[in-house]
Design an enzyme around this catalytic site. Structure first.
Site, short mmCIF file in Angstrom:
data_model
loop_
_atom_site.label_atom_id
_atom_site.label_comp_id
_atom_site.label_asym_id
_atom_site.label_seq_id
_atom_site.Cartn_x
_atom_site.Cartn_y
_atom_site.Cartn_z
N LYS A 119 118.55 -53.85 55.97
CA LYS A 119 118.52 -52.39 56.11
C LYS A 119 119.34 -51.92 57.29
O LYS A 119 119.91 -50.83 57.24
CB LYS A 119 117.07 -51.88 56.20
CG LYS A 119 116.34 -52.00 54.88
CD LYS A 119 115.37 -50.87 54.63
CE LYS A 119 114.88 -50.96 53.20
NZ LYS A 119 113.87 -49.98 52.86
N LYS A 201 118.43 -57.18 44.74
CA LYS A 201 117.23 -56.67 44.07
C LYS A 201 117.41 -55.22 43.64
O LYS A 201 118.14 -54.46 44.28
CB LYS A 201 115.98 -56.84 44.95
CG LYS A 201 115.82 -55.83 46.05
CD LYS A 201 114.38 -55.78 46.56
CE LYS A 201 114.23 -54.56 47.48
NZ LYS A 201 112.91 -54.16 47.80
N LYS A 204 115.04 -48.65 44.82
CA LYS A 204 115.08 -47.22 44.56
C LYS A 204 116.03 -46.48 45.48
O LYS A 204 116.41 -45.36 45.20
CB LYS A 204 113.67 -46.61 44.58
CG LYS A 204 112.91 -46.69 45.87
CD LYS A 204 111.65 -45.86 45.73
CE LYS A 204 110.39 -46.68 45.89
NZ LYS A 204 110.23 -47.28 47.22
#
Ligand code: ATP
Ligand code: LTN
Length: 336
Positions: A119, A201, A204
């Site tokens: 992230k 992966k 969203k």
């Protein structure tokens, strides 16, 4: 007081961030498992809005998505009369315990977290301290409820290990304060990958919507996305190393139909990827249809959602405050 002979019903807790529209990955990897577990155990499920702001969020959108994800928790079949369903920021004990646990967590152990590395690379302009301490807040969520089991997708395994380490460390100093939680990772659907980039992966917050099936996508959109999923040139439906795209579609199909990989290989023996993709698309549409239909009804009833959130926050606070008070006493805060 529970008697020695009476077995305590196990507790489970899990959360989902309102950081976007939930995906098929969230559904198969986590949400789908929650209602059956909630039947068997004492359950608490939350919308993790405190976690969501570790990445910059637009306020109006965050508010809307929080209500949407709450409605989704009801739409998947969780029953607010039997299970605690709440919004994390409405229970102040989460932020309070997280602060205490920050002081029992080492900088070095946090630096190893792969989600933080991913992230912070994806949001290089905003590598904030909250993003770094994200797993500590998650540990607070879990430990406040003395959860025995935490149903999550495989990507959260490392965070669960840290929660266990923090709990063990705290218990080692102050005695048995926290239950040591175990991750509960479903057998299938533990890691649904992006349809466009099957090494990554399905997420969203992925900016490329073609790789991600949203829980609320219309049937024709789902079909189109599955049909344009990345595959390989072998044109044989079989589960094997190096066939990430097909392996992923087989995993999705297996979750939706309950078939094993061998059964799927048999079903599509002698057939091409075209036929296979149509069946996968249909299976996903059928899997998500009841959830979407229930969701449409619930999201339009704002008064009901407000009532569920208020009742949930009250019940959650009752449990969380008890643990927090114990912790405050143990660390030596003066409670007059
Ligand atoms: P974000 O993209 O904002 O990081 P996310 O969708 O990855 O969010 P959460 O909302 O925090 O993550 O996840 C809720 C649950 O869904 C977690 O238990 C997580 O492990 C699971 N999950 C998320 N993505 C997948 C996936 N692709 N496959 C299986 N499980 C997943
Ligand atoms: N970080 C989690 C969401 C989450 C969570 C939790 C999951 C926040 N708090 C507590 C289980 C238990 C994720 O799935 N990305």
């Amino acid at each position: 007081m529970e008697s020695v002979t009476e077995q305590r019903k196990k507790k489970i807790l899990s959360c989902i961030q309102p950081s976007g529209i939930p995906t098929l990955g969230n559904y198969l990897g986590a949400l789908k498992n929650w209602p059956p577990l909630a039947e068997e155990f004492d359950g608490a499920f939350a919308v993790a809005d405190l976690h969501a702001i570790t990445v910059r969020q637009e306020p109006a959108k965050l508010r809307r998505q929080t209500a949407e994800v709450l409605a989704l928790l009801l739409a998947i079949g969780l029953d607010p009369d039997k299970t605690i369903i709440f919004v994390q920021s409405q229970v102040p004990a989460h932020a309070q315990l997280a602060w205490v646990l920050n002081c029992f967590t080492q900088f070095g152990e946090m630096s190893r977290m792969t989600q933080f590395k991913d992230k912070s690379a994806a949001h290089a302009d905003n590598v904030n301290v909250g993003l770094f301490a994200y797993p500590v807040l998650m540990a607070a969520d879990i430990l406040l409820y003395q959860a025995d089991l935490v149903p999550v997708g495989a990507d959260q395994k490392q965070h669960l290990e840290i929660a266990r380490d923090i709990a063990n460390r705290f218990n080692g100093i102050y005695g048995d304060v926290f239950t040591i939680p175990d991750a509960y990772i479903g057998k299938s659907g533990e890691r649904v990958m992006s349809l466009q980039n099957p090494e990554k992966k399905m997420s969203k917050s992925d900016p490329n919507p073609k790789g991600t099936i949203s829980i609320f996508d219309a049937p024709e959109v789902i079909m189109k996305k599955v049909k344009s999923a990345v595959t390989d040139s072998e044109a044989k439906v079989r589960f094997a190393e190096g066939k990430d795209g097909i392996n992923n579609l087989m995993g999705i199909y297996s979750c939706c139909t309950g078939l094993s990989m061998e059964e799927i290989e048999r079903e599509f023996d002698g057939k091409g990827y075209g036929d296979f993709k149509v069946r996968v698309g249909e299976a996903v549409v059928e899997e998500l249809r009841p959830v979407r239909e229930r969701y449409e009804r619930i999201i339009s009833d704002k008064a009901y959602l407000k009532e569920v959130a208020e009742k949930g926050a009250e019940a959650a606070s009752g449990i969380a405050d008890r643990t927090l008070k114990k912790v405050m006493k143990k660390v030596g805060f003066w409670i007059p």
